[in-house]
Design a protein around this motif. Structure first.
Motif, PDB file in Angstrom:
ATOM      1  N   PRO A 150     -30.366  20.300 -52.050  1.00  0.00           N
ATOM      2  CA  PRO A 150     -31.698  20.872 -52.237  1.00  0.00           C
ATOM      3  C   PRO A 150     -31.645  22.015 -53.254  1.00  0.00           C
ATOM      4  O   PRO A 150     -30.619  22.668 -53.398  1.00  0.00           O
ATOM      5  CB  PRO A 150     -32.048  21.397 -50.841  1.00  0.00           C
ATOM      6  CG  PRO A 150     -30.730  21.665 -50.192  1.00  0.00           C
ATOM      7  CD  PRO A 150     -29.784  20.640 -50.753  1.00  0.00           C
ATOM      8  N   GLU A 151     -32.759  22.246 -53.930  1.00  0.00           N
ATOM      9  CA  GLU A 151     -32.804  23.378 -54.862  1.00  0.00           C
ATOM     10  C   GLU A 151     -32.515  24.653 -54.102  1.00  0.00           C
ATOM     11  O   GLU A 151     -32.977  24.837 -52.980  1.00  0.00           O
ATOM     12  CB  GLU A 151     -34.161  23.450 -55.557  1.00  0.00           C
ATOM     13  CG  GLU A 151     -34.281  22.423 -56.646  1.00  0.00           C
ATOM     14  CD  GLU A 151     -35.373  22.739 -57.648  1.00  0.00           C
ATOM     15  OE1 GLU A 151     -35.510  23.920 -58.057  1.00  0.00           O
ATOM     16  OE2 GLU A 151     -36.063  21.797 -58.021  1.00  0.00           O
ATOM     17  N   GLY A 152     -31.716  25.521 -54.694  1.00  0.00           N
ATOM     18  CA  GLY A 152     -31.346  26.771 -54.065  1.00  0.00           C
ATOM     19  C   GLY A 152     -30.052  26.696 -53.278  1.00  0.00           C
ATOM     20  O   GLY A 152     -29.590  27.716 -52.767  1.00  0.00           O
ATOM     21  N   ALA A 153     -29.454  25.508 -53.170  1.00  0.00           N
ATOM     22  CA  ALA A 153     -28.171  25.384 -52.468  1.00  0.00           C
ATOM     23  C   ALA A 153     -27.139  26.245 -53.181  1.00  0.00           C
ATOM     24  O   ALA A 153     -27.118  26.321 -54.406  1.00  0.00           O
ATOM     25  CB  ALA A 153     -27.719  23.927 -52.440  1.00  0.00           C
ATOM     26  N   VAL A 157     -19.972  23.864 -52.865  1.00  0.00           N
ATOM     27  CA  VAL A 157     -20.390  22.851 -51.904  1.00  0.00           C
ATOM     28  C   VAL A 157     -19.131  22.325 -51.218  1.00  0.00           C
ATOM     29  O   VAL A 157     -18.079  22.197 -51.846  1.00  0.00           O
ATOM     30  CB  VAL A 157     -21.143  21.709 -52.619  1.00  0.00           C
ATOM     31  CG1 VAL A 157     -21.565  20.634 -51.631  1.00  0.00           C
ATOM     32  CG2 VAL A 157     -22.343  22.255 -53.375  1.00  0.00           C
ATOM     33  N   ARG A 158     -19.261  22.060 -49.938  1.00  0.00           N
ATOM     34  CA  ARG A 158     -18.121  21.558 -49.160  1.00  0.00           C
ATOM     35  C   ARG A 158     -18.486  20.236 -48.504  1.00  0.00           C
ATOM     36  O   ARG A 158     -19.645  19.979 -48.203  1.00  0.00           O
ATOM     37  CB  ARG A 158     -17.723  22.584 -48.100  1.00  0.00           C
ATOM     38  CG  ARG A 158     -17.162  23.861 -48.702  1.00  0.00           C
ATOM     39  CD  ARG A 158     -17.043  24.992 -47.731  1.00  0.00           C
ATOM     40  NE  ARG A 158     -18.232  25.385 -47.008  1.00  0.00           N
ATOM     41  CZ  ARG A 158     -19.263  26.074 -47.515  1.00  0.00           C
ATOM     42  NH1 ARG A 158     -19.260  26.414 -48.783  1.00  0.00           N
ATOM     43  NH2 ARG A 158     -20.284  26.407 -46.774  1.00  0.00           N
ATOM     44  N   LYS A 185     -22.021  20.439 -46.951  1.00  0.00           N
ATOM     45  CA  LYS A 185     -22.346  21.797 -46.529  1.00  0.00           C
ATOM     46  C   LYS A 185     -22.536  22.657 -47.773  1.00  0.00           C
ATOM     47  O   LYS A 185     -21.729  22.639 -48.671  1.00  0.00           O
ATOM     48  CB  LYS A 185     -21.202  22.361 -45.668  1.00  0.00           C
ATOM     49  CG  LYS A 185     -21.005  21.586 -44.360  1.00  0.00           C
ATOM     50  CD  LYS A 185     -19.814  22.089 -43.598  1.00  0.00           C
ATOM     51  CE  LYS A 185     -20.102  23.438 -43.004  1.00  0.00           C
ATOM     52  NZ  LYS A 185     -19.006  23.947 -42.182  1.00  0.00           N
ATOM     53  N   TYR A 186     -23.643  23.392 -47.769  1.00  0.00           N
ATOM     54  CA  TYR A 186     -23.987  24.239 -48.923  1.00  0.00           C
ATOM     55  C   TYR A 186     -24.613  25.521 -48.459  1.00  0.00           C
ATOM     56  O   TYR A 186     -25.004  25.677 -47.345  1.00  0.00           O
ATOM     57  CB  TYR A 186     -24.906  23.506 -49.887  1.00  0.00           C
ATOM     58  CG  TYR A 186     -25.913  22.600 -49.214  1.00  0.00           C
ATOM     59  CD1 TYR A 186     -27.103  23.107 -48.716  1.00  0.00           C
ATOM     60  CD2 TYR A 186     -25.640  21.245 -49.038  1.00  0.00           C
ATOM     61  CE1 TYR A 186     -28.008  22.269 -48.095  1.00  0.00           C
ATOM     62  CE2 TYR A 186     -26.547  20.424 -48.418  1.00  0.00           C
ATOM     63  CZ  TYR A 186     -27.739  20.935 -47.946  1.00  0.00           C
ATOM     64  OH  TYR A 186     -28.642  20.111 -47.318  1.00  0.00           O
TER      65      TYR A 186
END
Length: 186
Positions: A150-153, A157-158, A185-186
């Motif tokens: 999603p925007e803003g993540a 990133v995992r 996951k972010y």
């Protein structure tokens, strides 16, 4: 590093791979995603990495948003693919000239110990977002891929990976019997 061990029910099933998958591969994955409640998609093909996400309109793929980075999903080039989510993972792979599929489901089956591990994804620089996918670049190598984010993540990133434990019957030594992807996951 100590791992937090948990126990839960898990079941592994072999799934039939339908004949004619070459003509129907995206729709087949979409049906499986809905049937088993699996959200994310990750495939490795001869020509690149394909990310996806199950959405109301169907299976959205990174190649639709970033065709210059992510190839189209084609059975002829597909090496392996995983649909995954909180409930389980469907894994499809090439075995010689045949395709095989396995489904791991949590919450049913036999009791197993497991632990979760976060693995960093490549991509330390965000290039842009498009259609729910983020184009990520890794360092000076210029390696690119486009996971669904999603925007803003926030970076990094995992990928959450679950490792299921078994024990050698002769000496009781613990080992990882199998693993599956759980979530981004972010």
């Amino acid at each position: 590093m100590a791992c937090k061990m948990t126990a839960g029910l898990v079941k592994i099933d072999c799934l039939p791979v339908p004949a004619g998958l070459e003509n129907d591969i995206k729709d087949w994955f979409c049906r499986q995603s809905r049937l088993y409640g699996l959200r994310w998609f990750l495939a490795h093909a001869d020509d690149g990495v394909i990310w996806g996400e199950s959405r109301e309109a169907g299976l959205a793929l990174s190649g639709d948003s970033f065709p210059e980075v992510s190839p189209p999903l084609r059975a002829v080039t597909l090496q392996q693919a995983r649909l995954f989510g909180k409930e389980g993972e469907l894994f499809l792979w090439q075995d010689g000239g045949d395709r095989r599929a396995r489904l791991i489901r949590d919450g049913v089956g036999e009791e197993k110990e497991y632990y979760d591990e976060d693995q960093l994804l490549w991509g330390n620089k965000l290039e842009c977002w498009k259609d729910g996918f983020a184009l990520l670049r890794q360092g000076s190598e210029g390696l690119l891929h486009a996971p669904p984010l999603p925007e803003g993540a926030e970076l990094p990133v995992r990928l959450k990976v679950r490792h299921y434990i078994d024990y050698d019957s002769d000496d009781g030594q613990a080992f990882i019997a199998f693993s599956r992807l759980v979530s981004l996951k972010y």
